[in-house]
Design an enzyme around this catalytic site. Structure first.
Site, short mmCIF file in Angstrom:
data_model
loop_
_atom_site.label_atom_id
_atom_site.label_comp_id
_atom_site.label_asym_id
_atom_site.label_seq_id
_atom_site.Cartn_x
_atom_site.Cartn_y
_atom_site.Cartn_z
CB ALA A 57 -26.90 3.51 -63.36
CB ALA A 67 -28.15 2.24 -68.67
CB CYS A 68 -31.61 0.25 -64.61
SG CYS A 68 -33.06 -0.95 -64.19
CG PHE A 69 -34.80 1.30 -68.58
CD1 PHE A 69 -36.16 0.90 -68.62
CD2 PHE A 69 -34.49 1.97 -67.22
CE1 PHE A 69 -37.10 1.23 -67.97
CE2 PHE A 69 -35.58 2.43 -66.44
CZ PHE A 69 -36.86 1.99 -66.65
CB SER A 85 -29.97 -4.83 -66.72
OG SER A 85 -29.87 -5.95 -65.99
#
Length: 276
Positions: A80, A147-149, A151
């Site tokens: 996300a 959350a994308c950051f 990953s």
């Protein structure tokens, strides 16, 4: 020097933003438009999720709605992303392009060089870190967060040891689409309020971990950076990184028409957005 098309689109709805990227990809695959670098923003601010994420399980959709935010599933992977105080970029180019290595990881690295130069143009000491080892992956990742950051990608762009851009890639019809989020500022509390966690304690722990591993441009820049300044820095960055001349242009009528169709039939539908 080879010329690529360079487009800055007006702020668009979540469905249109994703549809425009796909429309460019489709028409590039048909040879109707050249390789393209695009910058865009979102209206309203939007939570986008990766293609493989489970929307209902991972995302607090009621909170997304309550806050007046948009919501869309990307065609790319990853987790996300809150598209709010940021600049989104996309790069669309044929897999057969001589500058593009055949391997996904190496192509990702070449395209991400544009980001690296963009951050350096803003005076930031950015570097690209290879996540080949498990040790490096662990350093930049927080297992369990949506959350994308949190990953890590194959090559991470970092400033002062913290992640500054999140990107994802897909390949369809012989074309590479890489897009990603360049954070100017970020409301971490807001992002984490939109995700499901087993408990408040887990949420707080993830949020703390996130803050230690991700950073925004304006947190590390000695002076405030505006959206316009970021656009200029990263357009020059992509020209340098890709070794091309970027020629300012606009979407074709065919791209807009196809994007409107894709937005209506795919990206604005629950069938697509809630499919998992």
């Amino acid at each position: 020097m080879e010329q690529w098309r360079y487009i800055v689109t007006e702020a668009m709805s979540p469905a249109m933003n994703m549809a425009v990227d796909e429309a460019i990809l489709q028409l590039h695959s048909e040879g109707k438009v050249p390789p393209t670098v695009r910058f865009y923003t979102w209206d309203p601010a939007t939570l986008s999720i990766g293609y493989f994420q489970k929307a209902i399980k991972e995302i607090n959709l009621e909170e997304v709605k309550r806050r007046g935010l948009g919501f869309v599933r990307r065609a790319t992977g990853g987790r996300a992303v809150l598209h709010d105080q940021e600049l989104t970029y996309s790069v669309i180019v044929s897999e057969e392009h001589p500058r593009m290595p055949s391997g996904v990881t190496e192509a990702y690295k070449i395209i991400s060089l544009g980001l690296l130069h963009g951050f350096q143009n803003l005076g930031l000491a950015a570097e690209m870190v290879s996540l080949a080892s498990e040790e490096e992956k662990e350093k930049y990742s927080s297992p369990g967060s949506s959350a994308c950051f949190d990953s890590p990608s194959w090559y991470e762009l970092v400033v002062e040891g913290k992640k500054v851009a999140g990107s994802a890639q897909t390949r369809q019809k012989g074309v590479i689409l890489q897009h990603g989020s360049i954070l100017l500022d970020m409301d971490v509390e807001l992002l984490f309020s939109l995700l499901h966690f087993p408990s408040d304690r887990v949420k707080q722990r993830m949020m703390e971990s996130f803050r230690q591993k991700a950073v925004t441009i304006n947190e590390v820049s000695p002076r405030p950076v505006s959206l316009q300044e970021a656009i200029e820095a990263f357009s020059k960055g992509f020209a340098t990184g890709l070794e091309v001349e970027l020629v300012p242009s606009v979407l074709t009528d065919e791209e807009r028409a196809l994007a409107e169709e894709l937005a209506k039939t795919r990206y604005a539908t629950d069938e697509w957005n809630l499919r998992r």
